[in-house]
Design a protein around this motif. Structure first.
Motif, PDB file in Angstrom:
ATOM      1  N   SER A   1     -11.143  -3.225  -9.847  1.00 43.35           N
ATOM      2  CA  SER A   1     -12.244  -2.884 -10.554  1.00 43.35           C
ATOM      3  C   SER A   1     -13.062  -1.674  -9.984  1.00 43.35           C
ATOM      4  O   SER A   1     -13.262  -0.765 -10.819  1.00 43.35           O
ATOM      5  N   LYS A   2     -13.385  -1.617  -8.817  1.00 44.33           N
ATOM      6  CA  LYS A   2     -13.995  -0.434  -8.167  1.00 44.33           C
ATOM      7  C   LYS A   2     -13.110   0.521  -7.091  1.00 44.33           C
ATOM      8  O   LYS A   2     -13.569   1.479  -6.759  1.00 44.33           O
ATOM      9  N   PHE A   3     -11.736   0.095  -6.993  1.00 43.27           N
ATOM     10  CA  PHE A   3     -11.121   0.525  -5.920  1.00 43.27           C
ATOM     11  C   PHE A   3      -9.586   0.957  -6.758  1.00 43.27           C
ATOM     12  O   PHE A   3      -9.383   0.260  -7.588  1.00 43.27           O
ATOM     13  N   GLY A   4      -8.954   1.875  -6.146  1.00 42.07           N
ATOM     14  CA  GLY A   4      -7.818   2.376  -6.686  1.00 42.07           C
ATOM     15  C   GLY A   4      -6.863   2.984  -5.303  1.00 42.07           C
ATOM     16  O   GLY A   4      -7.595   3.689  -4.335  1.00 42.07           O
ATOM     17  N   PHE A   5      -5.673   2.806  -5.433  1.00 36.40           N
ATOM     18  CA  PHE A   5      -4.925   3.292  -4.144  1.00 36.40           C
ATOM     19  C   PHE A   5      -3.639   3.772  -4.691  1.00 36.40           C
ATOM     20  O   PHE A   5      -2.789   3.072  -5.594  1.00 36.40           O
ATOM     21  N   SER A   6      -2.933   4.875  -4.141  1.00 35.78           N
ATOM     22  CA  SER A   6      -1.491   5.389  -4.622  1.00 35.78           C
ATOM     23  C   SER A   6      -0.814   5.780  -3.221  1.00 35.78           C
ATOM     24  O   SER A   6      -1.759   6.243  -2.326  1.00 35.78           O
ATOM     25  N   LEU A   7       0.471   5.482  -3.126  1.00 35.18           N
ATOM     26  CA  LEU A   7       1.180   6.139  -2.089  1.00 35.18           C
ATOM     27  C   LEU A   7       2.439   6.492  -2.559  1.00 35.18           C
ATOM     28  O   LEU A   7       3.035   5.838  -3.489  1.00 35.18           O
ATOM     29  N   GLU A   8       2.780   7.879  -2.298  1.00 34.20           N
ATOM     30  CA  GLU A   8       4.096   8.283  -2.689  1.00 34.20           C
ATOM     31  C   GLU A   8       4.968   8.670  -1.359  1.00 34.20           C
ATOM     32  O   GLU A   8       4.213   9.425  -0.654  1.00 34.20           O
TER      33      GLU A   8
ATOM     34  N   VAL B   1     -18.017   8.478  -8.207  1.00 40.22           N
ATOM     35  CA  VAL B   1     -16.736   8.256  -7.657  1.00 40.22           C
ATOM     36  C   VAL B   1     -16.531   8.799  -6.526  1.00 40.22           C
ATOM     37  O   VAL B   1     -16.957  10.324  -6.340  1.00 40.22           O
ATOM     38  N   PHE B   2     -15.911   8.300  -5.371  1.00 40.74           N
ATOM     39  CA  PHE B   2     -15.651   8.806  -4.072  1.00 40.74           C
ATOM     40  C   PHE B   2     -13.830   8.874  -4.181  1.00 40.74           C
ATOM     41  O   PHE B   2     -13.232   8.141  -4.790  1.00 40.74           O
ATOM     42  N   THR B   3     -13.206  10.139  -3.873  1.00 41.93           N
ATOM     43  CA  THR B   3     -11.849  10.398  -3.814  1.00 41.93           C
ATOM     44  C   THR B   3     -11.521  10.851  -2.539  1.00 41.93           C
ATOM     45  O   THR B   3     -11.962  11.766  -1.955  1.00 41.93           O
ATOM     46  N   LEU B   4     -10.422   9.959  -1.898  1.00 45.25           N
ATOM     47  CA  LEU B   4      -9.882  10.802  -0.578  1.00 45.25           C
ATOM     48  C   LEU B   4      -8.257  10.814  -0.797  1.00 45.25           C
ATOM     49  O   LEU B   4      -7.857   9.901  -1.555  1.00 45.25           O
ATOM     50  N   ASN B   5      -7.864  11.930  -0.430  1.00 41.33           N
ATOM     51  CA  ASN B   5      -6.297  12.085  -0.421  1.00 41.33           C
ATOM     52  C   ASN B   5      -5.877  12.803   0.777  1.00 41.33           C
ATOM     53  O   ASN B   5      -6.588  13.718   1.581  1.00 41.33           O
ATOM     54  N   TYR B   6      -4.593  12.388   1.155  1.00 40.29           N
ATOM     55  CA  TYR B   6      -4.067  12.926   2.345  1.00 40.29           C
ATOM     56  C   TYR B   6      -2.645  13.207   2.021  1.00 40.29           C
ATOM     57  O   TYR B   6      -1.871  12.447   1.483  1.00 40.29           O
TER      58      TYR B   6
ATOM     59  N   LEU C   1       4.491  -5.496 -11.114  1.00 38.81           N
ATOM     60  CA  LEU C   1       4.561  -6.885 -10.557  1.00 38.81           C
ATOM     61  C   LEU C   1       3.453  -7.847 -10.928  1.00 38.81           C
ATOM     62  O   LEU C   1       3.251  -9.184 -11.098  1.00 38.81           O
ATOM     63  N   PHE C   2       2.137  -7.207 -10.799  1.00 38.31           N
ATOM     64  CA  PHE C   2       0.923  -7.817 -11.054  1.00 38.31           C
ATOM     65  C   PHE C   2       0.119  -6.886 -12.093  1.00 38.31           C
ATOM     66  O   PHE C   2       0.452  -5.910 -12.021  1.00 38.31           O
ATOM     67  N   PRO C   3      -1.090  -7.371 -12.666  1.00 35.26           N
ATOM     68  CA  PRO C   3      -1.792  -6.569 -13.288  1.00 35.26           C
ATOM     69  C   PRO C   3      -2.442  -5.282 -12.582  1.00 35.26           C
ATOM     70  O   PRO C   3      -2.594  -4.536 -13.193  1.00 35.26           O
ATOM     71  N   PHE C   4      -2.480  -5.454 -11.444  1.00 36.11           N
ATOM     72  CA  PHE C   4      -3.140  -4.369 -10.356  1.00 36.11           C
ATOM     73  C   PHE C   4      -2.113  -3.604  -9.731  1.00 36.11           C
ATOM     74  O   PHE C   4      -2.532  -2.935  -9.093  1.00 36.11           O
TER      75      PHE C   4
ATOM     76  N   PHE D   1      -9.573   5.964  -4.239  1.00 39.26           N
ATOM     77  CA  PHE D   1     -10.852   6.194  -4.883  1.00 39.26           C
ATOM     78  C   PHE D   1     -11.735   5.031  -4.919  1.00 39.26           C
ATOM     79  O   PHE D   1     -11.239   3.949  -4.961  1.00 39.26           O
ATOM     80  N   TYR D   2     -13.094   5.042  -4.859  1.00 41.95           N
ATOM     81  CA  TYR D   2     -13.919   4.137  -4.813  1.00 41.95           C
ATOM     82  C   TYR D   2     -15.251   4.538  -5.849  1.00 41.95           C
ATOM     83  O   TYR D   2     -15.775   5.482  -5.743  1.00 41.95           O
ATOM     84  N   GLN D   3     -15.312   3.510  -6.807  1.00 42.75           N
ATOM     85  CA  GLN D   3     -16.126   3.852  -7.820  1.00 42.75           C
ATOM     86  C   GLN D   3     -17.238   2.753  -7.921  1.00 42.75           C
ATOM     87  O   GLN D   3     -17.268   1.743  -8.453  1.00 42.75           O
TER      88      GLN D   3
END
Length: 483
Positions: free
Chosen positions: A249-256, A312-317, A212-215, A304-306
């Motif tokens: 640029s420095k953040f990423g997020f995913s939900l499944e 890199v910091f990665t958090l998963n639940y 839907l958007f580049p991000f 994640f936060y870079q």
């Protein structure tokens, strides 16, 4: 054995005639004991040979595997692979042994776990770890749409090549897939038919995916049985999967999200997304949650936060719920921090907290660090330490992993690995597994690896596929080559 010799000679003659000939070979020799299954050590040899020929859009592959031990009921020589693949513009034709996946594995997934050799406790015969289809497929793709038809027999790799064809390939499948893309949004439809001695079933799936958007991108799929007990659509046999991904640029997020009910197809030809993070750390990979597609709902969040290029910091639940008359709620929090100090020192650390009532593990804490120091650009030293503790039946259990690896350039690796555990599921008393590995890269085409000592078995996961690794005590030599 005759097949291997003829195949090698026939395709080997092509080396002098065509430059498109290539091949790979994996050989593993073992002398040792598999605790709990054999009372004494024995010799065994496994070998996998694969040969390929390419000419423009055509690829022909053929291969065989063998396993030889002092026990005749485990031994075999099997021409396991023969395949043809032809591509021209948007057309693709496959015949023979082939791999296909439908809807991210919800309906169908074939795979090959590179370099992995599978050995079942019941049959005690080794084979390469793969699950393919013997059949044919025809596909055509343009910029806006694609269609594909598939027919064949799916391999059930629980059974080794010592078993008959009808046992190993009991599922006959036929499938159709089509999609259409407009403005970066793709709608897809799949139909699958599975026939075996127990059923003649049809499954349908609809999917929607896009950007839907580049991000921001998404995927969603809904699958169900098209012929239930009364011959009609059966909503009680379904699979729902959805994912959202955002990246800046420095953040990423995913939900499944997942909702699977009675969705184990045939002998297990499908592998729906598990929504459980696959870990490289030994204590976490071994204690991962294994998907139960018969009845499982849940979700997974990861971010994640870079803050800088090398940090890199990665958090998963993860949460998964199974209902088999009794409700089991699996949950896991995972945090990882990775950074580079200076130019030569890598640091990686993790902390994990989980509850797994399916295995009777409560308040499971895991933590560990990886320290990797490069010395004078040629040498390297890596230290790994992992710890895990949990309660089972009011008894405290601990697992420890310590590994030290020395390397010289990318040619020589020397590793010492020790594991200590008092888990009553694997040992009557506290036990130490200690082993060493030397890996030598002879050249760009040949690698040798020697293991000696005792190796702890247990569950292992790779590329979303989980399997059982048997304990081993002895000597193991592996030689991989490509030509």
């Amino acid at each position: 054995m005759k097949f291997l010799l003829v195949l090698t000679l026939f395709l080997g003659l092509g080396i002098s005639m065509v430059a498109q000939f290539s091949g790979t070979n994996l050989m593993e020799y073992q002398y040792g004991q598999l605790p709990g299954t054999d009372d004494k050590a024995f010799h065994s040899v496994y070998n996998k040979l694969m040969l390929n020929y390419r000419y423009k859009g055509l690829k022909i592959s053929a291969g065989a595997q063998l396993y030889q031990t002092p026990y005749s009921d485990r031994n075999y020589v099997d021409p396991s692979w023969i395949g043809l693949n032809y591509k021209r513009k948007g057309l693709e034709i496959k015949a023979g042994n082939l791999n296909e996946t439908l809807a991210r594995g919800i309906l169908l997934r074939s795979y090959e776990i590179q370099g992995a050799i599978l050995e079942d406790k019941g049959f005690r015969s080794k084979q390469y770890f793969y699950r393919d289809i013997m059949g044919a497929s025809l596909g055509y793709k343009t910029k806006r749409f694609s269609v594909k038809g598939l027919w064949g027999y799916s391999l059930n790799n629980v059974y080794p090549p010592t078993q008959d064809w009808d046992v190993r390939r009991s599922d006959q499948i036929g499938a159709f897939y089509g999609d259409y893309t407009l403005k970066k949004q793709t709608i897809g439809v799949s139909v699958l038919n599975v026939k075996n001695t127990q059923e003649d079933s049809y499954y349908g799936l609809g999917s929607l995916a896009g950007t839907l958007f580049p991000f921001f991108n998404y995927y969603g799929a809904y699958a169900l049985s098209l012929n239930g007990k009364d011959g009609n659509v059966d909503p009680d046999t379904h699979a729902i999967y959805a994912s959202l991904n955002l990246s800046f640029s420095k953040f990423g997020f995913s939900l499944e999200f997942k909702d699977y009910k009675n969705f184990l197809i045939g002998s297990g030809i499908n592998e729906p997304p598990a929504l459980v993070r696959e870990h490289s750390y030994r204590v976490l990979n071994r204690s991962t949650h294994v998907l139960q597609p018969q009845n499982e709902t849940g979700f997974q969040l990861e971010g994640f936060y870079q803050p800088s290029l090398n940090t890199v910091f990665t958090l998963n639940y993860t949460k998964a719920t199974n209902d088999f008359g009794k409700t089991f709620n699996y949950s896991e929090w995972f945090l990882e921090f990775a950074t580079l100090f200076g130019e030569n020192f890598d640091f990686k650390g993790f902390f994990d907290y989980a509850n797994d009532p399916f295995k009777g593990e409560s308040d499971r804490y895991s933590a560990g660090v990886n320290l990797d120091q490069t010395i004078k650009q040629k040498y390297g030293l890596k230290l790994e330490f992992e710890f895990q503790t949990f309660d089972r039946d009011s008894k405290s259990t601990q697992n420890y992993v310590t590994a030290l690896t020395f390397r010289y350039k990318s040619k020589v690796f020397v590793n010492v690995l020790g594991e200590l555990s008092n888990d009553v599921f694997v040992t009557d008393d506290q036990k130490l597994w200690l082993g060493g590995t030397v890996r030598y890269k002879v050249n760009s085409r040949n690698n040798l690896q020697l293991f000696a000592g005792e190796r702890r078995g247990g569950p292992a996961c790779s590329a979303g596929i989980c399997y059982e690794v048997l304990d081993f005590k002895g000597v193991e030599l592996r030689w991989t080559t490509r030509f």
